[in-house]
Write a protein that holds these residues in place. Structure first.
Motif, PDB file in Angstrom:
ATOM      1  N   HIS A  23      -2.344   5.589 -18.487  1.00 46.46           N
ATOM      2  CA  HIS A  23      -0.978   5.434 -17.996  1.00 46.46           C
ATOM      3  C   HIS A  23      -0.660   6.618 -17.096  1.00 46.46           C
ATOM      4  O   HIS A  23      -1.432   7.573 -17.002  1.00 46.46           O
ATOM      5  N   ASP A  49       1.157   8.065 -13.195  1.00 45.37           N
ATOM      6  CA  ASP A  49       1.329   7.771 -11.768  1.00 45.37           C
ATOM      7  C   ASP A  49      -0.054   7.669 -11.129  1.00 45.37           C
ATOM      8  O   ASP A  49      -0.606   8.647 -10.627  1.00 45.37           O
ATOM      9  N   GLN A  68      -7.238   0.348 -14.285  1.00 44.34           N
ATOM     10  CA  GLN A  68      -5.934  -0.294 -14.149  1.00 44.34           C
ATOM     11  C   GLN A  68      -5.497  -0.910 -15.488  1.00 44.34           C
ATOM     12  O   GLN A  68      -5.531  -2.130 -15.671  1.00 44.34           O
ATOM     13  N   GLU A  98      -2.472  -1.047 -16.688  1.00 39.24           N
ATOM     14  CA  GLU A  98      -1.236  -1.821 -16.565  1.00 39.24           C
ATOM     15  C   GLU A  98      -1.552  -3.304 -16.347  1.00 39.24           C
ATOM     16  O   GLU A  98      -0.955  -4.177 -16.979  1.00 39.24           O
ATOM     17  N   TRP A 132       5.272  -9.261 -12.196  1.00 41.21           N
ATOM     18  CA  TRP A 132       5.788  -7.901 -12.003  1.00 41.21           C
ATOM     19  C   TRP A 132       4.649  -6.901 -11.888  1.00 41.21           C
ATOM     20  O   TRP A 132       4.658  -6.015 -11.030  1.00 41.21           O
ATOM     21  N   ALA A 133       3.633  -7.036 -12.758  1.00 42.16           N
ATOM     22  CA  ALA A 133       2.492  -6.117 -12.727  1.00 42.16           C
ATOM     23  C   ALA A 133       1.722  -6.235 -11.420  1.00 42.16           C
ATOM     24  O   ALA A 133       1.214  -5.232 -10.898  1.00 42.16           O
ATOM     25  N   GLU A 153       3.024  -6.966  -8.548  1.00 41.65           N
ATOM     26  CA  GLU A 153       3.804  -6.248  -7.531  1.00 41.65           C
ATOM     27  C   GLU A 153       3.475  -4.757  -7.586  1.00 41.65           C
ATOM     28  O   GLU A 153       3.313  -4.102  -6.554  1.00 41.65           O
ATOM     29  N   ARG A 154       3.390  -4.214  -8.792  1.00 31.23           N
ATOM     30  CA  ARG A 154       2.982  -2.819  -8.947  1.00 31.23           C
ATOM     31  C   ARG A 154       1.571  -2.615  -8.395  1.00 31.23           C
ATOM     32  O   ARG A 154       1.291  -1.625  -7.722  1.00 31.23           O
ATOM     33  N   HIS A 155       0.702  -3.566  -8.688  1.00 35.68           N
ATOM     34  CA  HIS A 155      -0.687  -3.499  -8.242  1.00 35.68           C
ATOM     35  C   HIS A 155      -0.761  -3.463  -6.718  1.00 35.68           C
ATOM     36  O   HIS A 155      -1.566  -2.726  -6.141  1.00 35.68           O
ATOM     37  N   ASN A 156       0.087  -4.237  -6.050  1.00 33.89           N
ATOM     38  CA  ASN A 156       0.140  -4.209  -4.588  1.00 33.89           C
ATOM     39  C   ASN A 156       0.409  -2.794  -4.083  1.00 33.89           C
ATOM     40  O   ASN A 156      -0.198  -2.341  -3.104  1.00 33.89           O
ATOM     41  N   GLY A 157       1.323  -2.101  -4.754  1.00 32.88           N
ATOM     42  CA  GLY A 157       1.637  -0.745  -4.343  1.00 32.88           C
ATOM     43  C   GLY A 157       0.469   0.206  -4.524  1.00 32.88           C
ATOM     44  O   GLY A 157       0.228   1.080  -3.674  1.00 32.88           O
ATOM     45  N   PHE A 158      -0.287   0.039  -5.606  1.00 30.07           N
ATOM     46  CA  PHE A 158      -1.459   0.887  -5.822  1.00 30.07           C
ATOM     47  C   PHE A 158      -2.486   0.688  -4.716  1.00 30.07           C
ATOM     48  O   PHE A 158      -3.139   1.634  -4.269  1.00 30.07           O
TER      49      PHE A 158
END
Length: 418
Positions: free
Chosen positions: A212, A214, A229, A231, A250-251, A253-258
């Motif tokens: 976990h 950033d 990964q 998450e 939702w996860a 969307e977070r993955h896209n940012g990574f």
């Protein structure tokens, strides 16, 4: 991004060698050579490489290393390692090793020297000690495990040691490293070590175990190629088990940012978690989880046995990992036949992945979302695939690309043409 170009095509078959060979907790094995009979199996699965667990001399389970320069005697010796790497490379399989550099076992020579000579030891500062020089020094251990003594990553000699270990095994043919418990090591430590390793091996792939935190900041500060990964792992099985695809959307969307910063190392099972087939109460949901893993961005790994539907529950106790790290038979022919259908699902999806290497960096876009149905588009470089999932016990009708609808069978997945 620092990863080498070849990583775009990587699909790992992960093996925990001590368990696989029956070397721990049992001692009837064949060592690393036990893997020889499984290399063609990995190729037939569609994997492009082996992601190995610890192979270095340790006291018990491999994560309490006592000599990073020596193959664990339960697994053989240098000749056995060289033979395995050679046989893997002949088949086009790359090999990544597991390095435990946050801590060592108490039997490590550096720690034994510290125990014998205290602060007079030349390697006294290799280890983290609270209250050093006082009447009550306190040795820092890893997460309360007295058998695992934590290295002092502010000590330059420790950085020298880790760099030497990593380059030593890359010279012997390894293609990269998984860095165990990287989340517990200051990112700046890796930023000192990895440039020295890459100066000689710029094509090596190095990723860290990070549960976990950033992820992008850790990758940026450490100069790692990637991190695990967790998450996404949690969201995949949890969304299926709780009938809540909103969590997965939702996860992702977070993955896209990574993916803006790095390509995460992705998985639905590994040697540290309950097996997917035991995690999901509905057996038919297992292929849906695999479909997600292999159609979204990332560098995916399949934990050996998951492709056959192996079961095993991790427990929080001594020996609690044993059930998810079992010995394997001498060869694939001895596997039970009821694992074949899931194996073929993995072959089909890994084949899709290998034919569409752009999926490595693919972002996702949600097209249709309910608790039990999810349609998303994976896209990159002007190409795309649309994937539809139905986790319900009844058929479901979902929107299709270009208008119209498509009916999905209960507990099924489908790749739709965009």
């Amino acid at each position: 991004m620092t990863e080498a170009a070849w990583v775009e095509h990587a699909v790992w078959w992960q093996v925990y060698p001590l368990g696989f060979a029956g070397a721990y907790p049992e001692h009837d094995n064949g060592g690393l050579r036990r893997l020889d009979a499984w290399l063609d199996y990995a190729i037939e699965l569609g994997a492009s490489g082996l992601l190995l667990g610890p192979v270095f001399a340790s006291e018990t389970h491999g994560y309490d290393t006592v000599d990073h320069f020596r193959i664990d005697p339960r697994l053989g010796g240098d000749d056995d390692f060289d033979a395995l790497v050679g046989a893997a490379h002949e088949r086009g399989l790359r090999v990544v090793l597991d390095g435990v550099f946050n801590h060592v076992g108490r039997g490590h020579p550096a720690f034994q020297d510290y125990l014998a000579h205290g602060d007079d030891s030349a390697r006294a500062r290799w280890f983290r000690v609270r209250g050093r020089g006082t009447d009550h020094p306190e040795l820092v251990t890893f997460e309360g495990h007295d058998a695992l003594v934590t290295l002092n990553h502010a000590e330059p000699a420790v950085a020298d040691y880790v760099a030497d270990v990593m380059t030593h095994w890359l010279r012997r043919g390894a293609d990269g490293w998984r860095l165990d418990a990287a989340y517990a090591v200051p990112p700046g430590f890796w930023a000192k070590v990895l440039p020295r390793v890459r100066a000689e091996f710029p094509e090596a792939y190095v990723f860290g175990e990070v549960i976990h935190g950033d992820y992008p900041t850790i990758v940026g500060m450490s100069t790692l190629d990637s991190v695990t990964q967790y998450e996404l792992w949690k969201a995949i099985w949890s969304s299926l088990e709780s009938a809540n695809f909103f969590e997965l959307s939702w996860a992702l969307e977070r993955h896209n940012g990574f993916l803006d910063t790095f390509v995460p190392q992705t998985f639905v099972g590994n040697h540290d978690v309950t097996r997917l087939a035991s995690r999901l109460s509905e057996e038919r949901h297992v292929p849906l989880a695999v479909a997600v893993l292999l159609t979204v961005g990332g560098t995916p790994s399949i934990y050996s046995g998951d492709e056959q539907g192996f079961r095993g529950v991790k427990e929080d106790r001594a020996g609690g990992d044993d059930a998810v790290r079992p010995p394997f038979p001498a060869g694939p022919a001895e596997l039970a036949p009821y694992g074949r259908p899931l194996y073929r699902v993995h072959q089909e999806l890994i084949g899709l992945r290998r034919r569409n290497a752009w999926l490595h960096r693919a972002r996702t876009r949600t097209l249709h979302l309910t608790n039990e149905q999810f349609v998303y588009e994976a896209y990159a470089d002007g190409r795309s695939l649309v994937i539809a999932l139905n986790a319900a016990k009844e058929p479901a009708t979902v929107p299709a690309p270009g208008g119209g609808t498509v009916e999905l069978a209960p507990a099924s997945w489908s790749v739709l043409t965009p």
